[in-house]
Write an enzyme that holds these catalytic residues in place. Structure first.
Site, PDB file in Angstrom:
ATOM      1  N   HIS A   8     -23.018 -22.722 -69.466  1.00  0.00           N
ATOM      2  CA  HIS A   8     -22.199 -22.945 -68.260  1.00  0.00           C
ATOM      3  C   HIS A   8     -22.369 -24.373 -67.735  1.00  0.00           C
ATOM      4  O   HIS A   8     -21.389 -25.049 -67.409  1.00  0.00           O
ATOM      5  CB  HIS A   8     -22.577 -21.906 -67.202  1.00  0.00           C
ATOM      6  CG  HIS A   8     -22.127 -22.238 -65.822  1.00  0.00           C
ATOM      7  ND1 HIS A   8     -20.799 -22.211 -65.448  1.00  0.00           N
ATOM      8  CD2 HIS A   8     -22.822 -22.623 -64.720  1.00  0.00           C
ATOM      9  CE1 HIS A   8     -20.711 -22.555 -64.169  1.00  0.00           C
ATOM     10  NE2 HIS A   8     -21.909 -22.817 -63.710  1.00  0.00           N
ATOM     11  N   HIS A  43     -19.944 -27.815 -66.135  1.00  0.00           N
ATOM     12  CA  HIS A  43     -20.161 -28.849 -65.113  1.00  0.00           C
ATOM     13  C   HIS A  43     -20.166 -30.270 -65.644  1.00  0.00           C
ATOM     14  O   HIS A  43     -19.639 -31.183 -65.014  1.00  0.00           O
ATOM     15  CB  HIS A  43     -21.504 -28.615 -64.417  1.00  0.00           C
ATOM     16  CG  HIS A  43     -21.489 -27.455 -63.478  1.00  0.00           C
ATOM     17  ND1 HIS A  43     -20.821 -27.489 -62.276  1.00  0.00           N
ATOM     18  CD2 HIS A  43     -22.055 -26.223 -63.555  1.00  0.00           C
ATOM     19  CE1 HIS A  43     -20.983 -26.328 -61.650  1.00  0.00           C
ATOM     20  NE2 HIS A  43     -21.719 -25.530 -62.413  1.00  0.00           N
ATOM     21  N   GLU A  82     -17.089 -24.706 -58.762  1.00  0.00           N
ATOM     22  CA  GLU A  82     -17.271 -23.568 -59.670  1.00  0.00           C
ATOM     23  C   GLU A  82     -15.954 -22.930 -60.111  1.00  0.00           C
ATOM     24  O   GLU A  82     -15.787 -22.601 -61.273  1.00  0.00           O
ATOM     25  CB  GLU A  82     -18.166 -22.486 -59.034  1.00  0.00           C
ATOM     26  CG  GLU A  82     -19.623 -22.893 -58.836  1.00  0.00           C
ATOM     27  CD  GLU A  82     -20.413 -23.073 -60.148  1.00  0.00           C
ATOM     28  OE1 GLU A  82     -19.866 -22.806 -61.227  1.00  0.00           O
ATOM     29  OE2 GLU A  82     -21.570 -23.510 -60.062  1.00  0.00           O
ATOM     30  N   SER A  86     -16.411 -22.407 -68.522  1.00  0.00           N
ATOM     31  CA  SER A  86     -17.481 -21.925 -69.399  1.00  0.00           C
ATOM     32  C   SER A  86     -17.326 -20.436 -69.687  1.00  0.00           C
ATOM     33  O   SER A  86     -18.193 -19.828 -70.297  1.00  0.00           O
ATOM     34  CB  SER A  86     -18.852 -22.178 -68.767  1.00  0.00           C
ATOM     35  OG  SER A  86     -18.999 -21.445 -67.575  1.00  0.00           O
TER      36      SER A  86
HETATM   37  N1  NLE Z   1     -19.287 -16.964 -65.151  1.00  0.00           N
HETATM   38  C1  NLE Z   1     -19.783 -18.222 -65.638  1.00  0.00           C
HETATM   39  C2  NLE Z   1     -19.967 -18.168 -67.155  1.00  0.00           C
HETATM   40  O1  NLE Z   1     -19.972 -17.092 -67.721  1.00  0.00           O
HETATM   41  O2  NLE Z   1     -20.140 -19.200 -67.765  1.00  0.00           O
HETATM   42  C3  NLE Z   1     -21.069 -18.629 -64.956  1.00  0.00           C
HETATM   43  C4  NLE Z   1     -20.923 -18.754 -63.467  1.00  0.00           C
HETATM   44  C5  NLE Z   1     -22.151 -19.294 -62.774  1.00  0.00           C
HETATM   45  C6  NLE Z   1     -21.922 -19.448 -61.312  1.00  0.00           C
HETATM   46 FE    FE Z   2     -22.403 -23.643 -61.797  1.00  0.00          FE
END
Ligand code: NLE
Ligand code: FE
Length: 396
Positions: free
Chosen positions: A254, A259, A299, A318
């Site tokens: 992630h 990010h 996010e 992600s």
């Molecule tokens: N749902 C995201 C993922 O599966 O990569 C992660 C979120 C973290 C806040």
């Molecule tokens: Fe994050």
């Protein structure tokens, strides 16, 4: 509610103590702890330590009242739990982030029966080993290299390939641009999890952002504080191989895929630092608002681009299941407006029912700047890029 602690030097015997206690009562505070001890330098005197809890507004009134009555001359106010009184503690330099890595006990594989790693001993012990690195890490250290296992690399491959396929159509231009650079640099490739150290030096050259390893989900206050120094606290473990396409907690897939490309974009990096600066010494309520804004932008943010809606939120980039969900007809899309976005309740377990769409990243940044001006912090902060220090300018 704010927590605060006072140290009283009782020159007038118990008089000043009783005056302070009366004032605390008047402002509806609750005394949590009271103790006295002989003053170190002058044994004839007593020091008292009072810990209490009261609303921020009343706390500011109380301080004013004590100051007017002259009592405050004998009182030292200590910050506790990051209270925003006259001198709240917050990191002034990146080295002080060594004190800002408090974990949330949420979604831990050891504690949460629903976590896919709960019954997987091997996963849990691997995770502990990687968390150890973050606990030991101190400012200035290089980020330790991790030899990712075959399973971990496979999980990366699965996520990476699906994201790569969706990027051209669904990711915003800023993301697409850096993604390509990372591929060209050989850092993004299908077969292996990139190392945090190479990600960090890539970002450093682009925007000055660097990484420090985090053991898991941090408190919002600690996490946001690091952004003020263009430091991103990143987990280093990989999600459980059973759930490659969505996890409710951060993991390094992630962070790296979601990010880091945007943290290497100058405009987005600036926005990230500004949220961080706004969080320093802010009240608990304001931290809640800032982290809600962070949630719906960094996010899970969407933005417009030449008449289409694209994703820029890391939680979308992600997790391809949620990316497709976010851009489908199913969830609600609302225009990004900081004042209302900051109050939107969010849930962090499943896909979001609501997303906020910005006109552009630039426009989102402008709107955020205007909104953040009305925060009630009694001081201003400024980051000095030459010294790497946050300077505090008193405004009251
Ligand atoms: N749902 C995201 C993922 O599966 O990569 C992660 C979120 C973290 C806040
Ligand atoms: Fe994050």
């Amino acid at each position: 509610m704010q927590r605060a602690a006072f140290i009283l030097r009782m020159r007038e015997g118990m008089n000043s103590l009783s005056r302070v206690l009366k004032a605390i009562e008047k402002y509806q505070g609750a005394v949590l702890h009271l103790e006295t001890r002989p003053n170190k330098r002058d044994n004839g005197q007593l020091d008292a330590l009072i810990k209490m809890q009261m609303s921020r507004l009343n706390l500011l009134q109380l301080i004013k009242n004590l100051r007017q009555s002259g009592t405050l001359e004998h009182v030292t106010l200590l910050g506790e739990d990051n209270i925003s009184a006259k001198n709240p503690w917050f990191p002034r330099h990146a080295s002080e982030l060594d004190n800002c890595n408090h974990l949330m006990t949420k979604y831990e594989p050891d504690l949460d029966m629903n976590h896919p790693g709960f019954s997987d001993k091997e996963y849990r012990s691997r995770r502990k080993d990687i968390a150890e690195i973050a606990f030991k890490y101190k400012y200035g250290d290089a980020i330790p290299y991790i030899e990712y296992t075959e399973t971990e690399n496979k999980t990366w491959t699965a996520v990476y390939n699906t994201v790569k396929e969706l990027v051209p159509k669904h990711a915003c231009a800023e993301y697409r641009c850096v993604f390509k650079q990372l591929e060209e640099a050989g850092i993004f490739q299908a077969l292996r999890v990139p190392q945090l150290e190479e990600m960090s030096s890539f970002m450093k050259k682009a925007t000055g952002f660097t990484l420090r390893p985090a053991a898991g989900l941090l408190t919002a206050r600690d996490f946001l504080a690091s952004l003020a120094f263009r430091i991103f606290q990143s987990t280093q473990y990989v999600r459980h191989t059973k759930t490659p396409f969505h996890t409710p907690e951060p993991d390094c897939i992630h962070e790296i895929l979601g990010h880091m490309p945007l943290l290497a974009d100058p405009s987005f990096a600036q926005f990230s630092q500004e949220i961080g600066l706004a969080s320093l010494g802010a009240s608990d309520q304001e931290i809640e608002k800032l982290s809600t804004i962070y949630w719906f932008t960094v996010e899970f943010g969407l933005c417009k681009e030449a008449g289409e809606t694209k994703a820029y939120g890391a939680g979308l980039l992600s997790a391809y299941g949620e990316l497709l969900h976010a851009l489908s007809e199913k969830p609600e899309h609302r225009p990004f407006d900081p004042a209302s976005t900051a109050l939107q309740a969010y849930q962090d377990q499943e896909y979001q029912p609501v997303y906020f769409v910005a006109e552009s990243i630039e426009d989102m940044k402008d709107k955020f700047r205007r909104w953040v001006c009305q925060m009630s912090r009694p001081f201003e902060v400024r980051f000095n890029p030459h010294t790497g220090r946050v300077e505090v300018l008193d405004s009251v």
